[in-house]
Write a protein that holds these residues in place. Structure first.
Motif, PDB file in Angstrom:
ATOM      1  N   LEU A 123       0.827  -1.198   0.000  1.00  0.00           N
ATOM      2  CA  LEU A 123       0.000   0.000   0.000  1.00  0.00           C
ATOM      3  C   LEU A 123       0.866   1.254   0.000  1.00  0.00           C
ATOM      4  O   LEU A 123       0.574   2.232  -0.709  1.00  0.00           O
ATOM      5  CB  LEU A 123      -0.924  -0.017   1.214  1.00  0.00           C
ATOM      6  CG  LEU A 123      -2.002   1.078   1.291  1.00  0.00           C
ATOM      7  CD1 LEU A 123      -2.915   1.028   0.076  1.00  0.00           C
ATOM      8  CD2 LEU A 123      -2.809   0.926   2.571  1.00  0.00           C
ATOM      9  N   LEU A 127       0.967   4.192  -2.936  1.00  0.00           N
ATOM     10  CA  LEU A 127       0.728   5.599  -2.629  1.00  0.00           C
ATOM     11  C   LEU A 127       1.939   6.469  -2.963  1.00  0.00           C
ATOM     12  O   LEU A 127       1.783   7.632  -3.356  1.00  0.00           O
ATOM     13  CB  LEU A 127       0.361   5.749  -1.150  1.00  0.00           C
ATOM     14  CG  LEU A 127      -1.020   5.219  -0.762  1.00  0.00           C
ATOM     15  CD1 LEU A 127      -1.253   5.356   0.735  1.00  0.00           C
ATOM     16  CD2 LEU A 127      -2.118   5.948  -1.534  1.00  0.00           C
ATOM     17  N   ALA A 130       1.640   7.125  -6.530  1.00  0.00           N
ATOM     18  CA  ALA A 130       0.554   8.065  -6.799  1.00  0.00           C
ATOM     19  C   ALA A 130       0.874   9.472  -6.305  1.00  0.00           C
ATOM     20  O   ALA A 130       0.447  10.459  -6.913  1.00  0.00           O
ATOM     21  CB  ALA A 130      -0.733   7.561  -6.141  1.00  0.00           C
ATOM     22  N   ALA A 209      -4.930   0.355   5.618  1.00  0.00           N
ATOM     23  CA  ALA A 209      -5.713   1.408   4.959  1.00  0.00           C
ATOM     24  C   ALA A 209      -6.664   2.077   5.944  1.00  0.00           C
ATOM     25  O   ALA A 209      -6.823   3.310   5.936  1.00  0.00           O
ATOM     26  CB  ALA A 209      -6.496   0.813   3.783  1.00  0.00           C
ATOM     27  N   GLY A 229      -3.962  12.058   0.749  1.00  0.00           N
ATOM     28  CA  GLY A 229      -3.018  11.065   0.247  1.00  0.00           C
ATOM     29  C   GLY A 229      -1.643  11.204   0.865  1.00  0.00           C
ATOM     30  O   GLY A 229      -0.972  10.213   1.160  1.00  0.00           O
ATOM     31  N   HIS A 230      -1.224  12.425   1.110  1.00  0.00           N
ATOM     32  CA  HIS A 230       0.077  12.660   1.731  1.00  0.00           C
ATOM     33  C   HIS A 230       0.072  12.235   3.197  1.00  0.00           C
ATOM     34  O   HIS A 230       1.080  11.739   3.712  1.00  0.00           O
ATOM     35  CB  HIS A 230       0.454  14.129   1.599  1.00  0.00           C
ATOM     36  CG  HIS A 230       0.715  14.559   0.186  1.00  0.00           C
ATOM     37  ND1 HIS A 230       1.410  15.699  -0.135  1.00  0.00           N
ATOM     38  CD2 HIS A 230       0.385  13.980  -1.003  1.00  0.00           C
ATOM     39  CE1 HIS A 230       1.491  15.816  -1.450  1.00  0.00           C
ATOM     40  NE2 HIS A 230       0.867  14.784  -1.997  1.00  0.00           N
ATOM     41  N   ALA A 232      -1.725   9.789   4.386  1.00  0.00           N
ATOM     42  CA  ALA A 232      -1.668   8.327   4.363  1.00  0.00           C
ATOM     43  C   ALA A 232      -0.243   7.838   4.113  1.00  0.00           C
ATOM     44  O   ALA A 232       0.217   6.888   4.757  1.00  0.00           O
ATOM     45  CB  ALA A 232      -2.615   7.792   3.291  1.00  0.00           C
ATOM     46  N   VAL A 233       0.471   8.487   3.197  1.00  0.00           N
ATOM     47  CA  VAL A 233       1.866   8.116   2.943  1.00  0.00           C
ATOM     48  C   VAL A 233       2.695   8.324   4.200  1.00  0.00           C
ATOM     49  O   VAL A 233       3.525   7.474   4.572  1.00  0.00           O
ATOM     50  CB  VAL A 233       2.434   8.938   1.777  1.00  0.00           C
ATOM     51  CG1 VAL A 233       3.947   8.749   1.670  1.00  0.00           C
ATOM     52  CG2 VAL A 233       1.776   8.527   0.466  1.00  0.00           C
TER      53      VAL A 233
END
Length: 304
Positions: A123, A127, A130, A209, A229-230, A232-233
């Motif tokens: 995951l 990311l 992405a 997740a 998204g950042h 989550a990274v």
């Protein structure tokens, strides 16, 4: 001693940045509670994902309600023993109580740990592709974090590497003998059943997740100016980095790593601190007492 080694280093960082910690704690009063409630729901779903992955790692059907309750209780046990050993011990006893032989229970535990690690790293890799600019490590300047942050982070990294090396040597020596005999056969049996394989790998992806989603929701509650998204990274990178730190429940090391990662993602130090404090309250401290009560009840009923 290895369990306690990272804590003084984290304490040094906290003292150096006590003004930022105080400011971040003050920001918690302005949190938007609907987002925090959503983060709590995401935390509850992580126990469902963990139960799904545990079932996928063993061929025998496990009682669903007891399995879910065991994952909730395992979270409390995880804060008594380092590096996830508490949860592993609880689940080993649960599977043994359900009639799974000890050798195969151990193999199922190793398969679960492998799937969870692969799911988290996969995951993170997706990311990072992405969002290639999610972590800007060059922004970790002294004025951004209120003090000499990078030297302290380097000290924590050295402690992590030393602890990981010692911990891995001991674990591998004890685990290889029983694992080699049964793990491959258990893995083949599990993957011969599509439902088990789907549960194993689906749960192993859903678990990190949902954890990352919880941090994103807490960030929204406190107005953290970092794209979801950042965030989550940053979460996945931080938790992957401290996965081998042998502190009970990751207390101290996870908080420090999350703050560093979120600051590297572009978050202000004070807001980032508030987000990490709120997230750890929701995911660690609020479930701790109910989880301990559940653990005691399962032991008293001889279900583990």
């Amino acid at each position: 001693m290895l369990c306690l080694l990272p804590l003084p280093l984290v304490a040094v960082v906290a003292v150096q940045h006590r003004s930022v910690l105080a400011e971040g704690a003050g920001l918690l009063r302005n949190a938007q509670w609907p987002w925090l409630a959503a983060a709590g729901c995401a935390t509850c779903l992580t126990w469902v994902a963990a139960a799904l992955t545990r079932q996928g790692a063993v061929v025998e059907p496990l009682p669903r309600r007891r399995l879910l309750a065991t994952q909730f209780a395992a979270g409390a046990a995880n804060h008594l023993l380092p590096a996830g050993l508490g949860a592993g011990a609880v689940n080993l006893r649960f599977m043994t109580a359900c009639g799974v032989p000890p050798a195969r229970s151990s193999a199922a535990l190793v398969l679960y740990l492998l799937a969870e690690s692969v799911g988290r790293l996969a995951l993170l890799a997706v990311l990072l592709v992405a969002f290639p600019g999610a972590l800007r490590l060059g922004t970790l300047l002294p004025e951004r974090a209120g003090g000499p942050l990078l030297p302290a982070v380097g000290a924590v990294a050295v402690a992590v590497a030393a602890s990981a090396a010692v911990t891995l040597v001991g674990r591998l020596r004890r685990a290889v003998a029983g694992f080699v005999r049964t793990a491959l056969g258990e893995a083949r049996s599990v993957h011969a059943r599509p439902a088990r394989a789907l549960a194993l790998w689906g749960g192993s992806l859903a678990f990190p997740a949902l954890q990352a989603a919880g941090l994103v929701l807490v960030g929204r509650a406190l107005g953290l100016p970092v794209p979801p998204g950042h965030i989550a990274v940053a979460y996945l990178a931080a938790t992957a980095a401290v996965a081998l730190v042998p502190t009970p429940g990751g207390i101290g090391s996870v908080e420090a790593a999350l703050v560093v990662a979120l600051v590297a993602a572009g978050g202000p130090a004070a807001v980032t601190t508030a987000v990490v404090l709120a997230y750890r309250i929701i995911t660690v401290w609020l479930p701790l007492v109910p989880g301990a009560v559940t653990l005691g009840a399962l032991v008293r009923l001889r279900l583990i």
